[in-house]
Design a protein around this motif. Sequence first.
Motif, PDB file in Angstrom:
ATOM      1  N   PHE A  93       0.800  -1.219   0.000  1.00 42.16           N
ATOM      2  CA  PHE A  93       0.000   0.000   0.000  1.00 42.16           C
ATOM      3  C   PHE A  93       0.834   1.270   0.000  1.00 42.16           C
ATOM      4  CE2 PHE A  93      -1.504  -3.456   2.817  1.00 42.16           C
ATOM      5  CZ  PHE A  93      -2.295  -4.086   1.872  1.00 42.16           C
ATOM      6  N   GLN A 146      -5.736  -0.737   0.951  1.00 43.91           N
ATOM      7  CA  GLN A 146      -5.627  -0.643  -0.504  1.00 43.91           C
ATOM      8  C   GLN A 146      -6.648   0.343  -1.072  1.00 43.91           C
ATOM      9  OE1 GLN A 146      -3.499  -0.584  -2.636  1.00 43.91           O
ATOM     10  NE2 GLN A 146      -3.127  -2.688  -3.303  1.00 43.91           N
ATOM     11  N   PRO A 150      -3.082  -4.983  -7.775  1.00 47.79           N
ATOM     12  CA  PRO A 150      -3.505  -4.325  -6.535  1.00 47.79           C
ATOM     13  C   PRO A 150      -4.140  -5.251  -5.509  1.00 47.79           C
ATOM     14  CG  PRO A 150      -5.060  -3.872  -8.306  1.00 47.79           C
ATOM     15  CD  PRO A 150      -3.886  -4.568  -8.934  1.00 47.79           C
ATOM     16  N   THR A 151      -4.514  -6.476  -5.894  1.00 47.26           N
ATOM     17  CA  THR A 151      -5.157  -7.382  -4.937  1.00 47.26           C
ATOM     18  C   THR A 151      -4.281  -8.572  -4.550  1.00 47.26           C
ATOM     19  OG1 THR A 151      -6.225  -8.622  -6.727  1.00 47.26           O
ATOM     20  CG2 THR A 151      -7.461  -6.789  -5.782  1.00 47.26           C
ATOM     21  N   VAL A 175     -11.864  -4.139  -2.914  1.00 44.01           N
ATOM     22  CA  VAL A 175     -10.955  -3.341  -3.757  1.00 44.01           C
ATOM     23  C   VAL A 175     -11.417  -3.383  -5.214  1.00 44.01           C
ATOM     24  CG1 VAL A 175      -8.582  -3.132  -4.588  1.00 44.01           C
ATOM     25  CG2 VAL A 175      -9.025  -3.657  -2.177  1.00 44.01           C
TER      26      VAL A 175
END
Length: 248
Positions: A94, A151, A171-172, A183
Amino acid sequence: MTDNNVLIKVHDLKKYYKGEEIKALDGIDLEIYSGEVVVIIGPSGSGKSTFLRSLNLLEVPTSGEIYLDGINIADKSVNINRHRQKMGMVFQHFNLFPHKTIIENMTLAPQKLLKLSKNEAEERAMGLLTKVGLADRAEAYPSQLSGGQKQRIAIVRALCMMPEVMLFDEPTSALDPEMVGEVLDLMRTLAKEGMTMAVVTHEMGFAREVANRIIFMDGGKIVEQGTPEEIFEHPKSPRLKDFLSKVL
């Protein structure tokens, strides 16, 4: 899509290591249009993240051109920091400042780089926090948040800079499975609102649902690209067919 709508244009982009022994990117040509969601898939080591990070010169290419709004940002005479402000970047981890509150994390860059007043920056940040249901966490510290919350904060922190395009690098992938959905829901909302996005992800369901176009990379090259239907239902290259047989 017309040439007038091209936001990012990449021409013959190469990134080599150890001379030409390792070709992380080997001649990438791609245009990303304003309002388009481009999802980049492929096996580990295919060059996906290197390509995404090259778009704002976090990875400096060996050669090639990257045009943002018609300006070649790979040209060494260009003020890259000014152009980076137009690109929001969200990483696997993050990258929040642990010693600052959420509101401080979100308002630091707009005050320093966009020269917003503290009140203006806080008003913008609170609007975004309210939008993602985290207004009550404004005075919390990152350590007090779940991975999914962190996030989402990282995403809206990037949005505080009012970028023209958002870049998402897996991003995940660092999240627990039950946090992935929150997210992806935020990213779906951004897509519906017309945000230009380039997303490296292993989430094939998200790619199928949200992408306007999917890019399949392997060996530092774009092997195939097309709509989600073309990629998932009618793949052409043997390499893509083999990849999909392992991930779907």
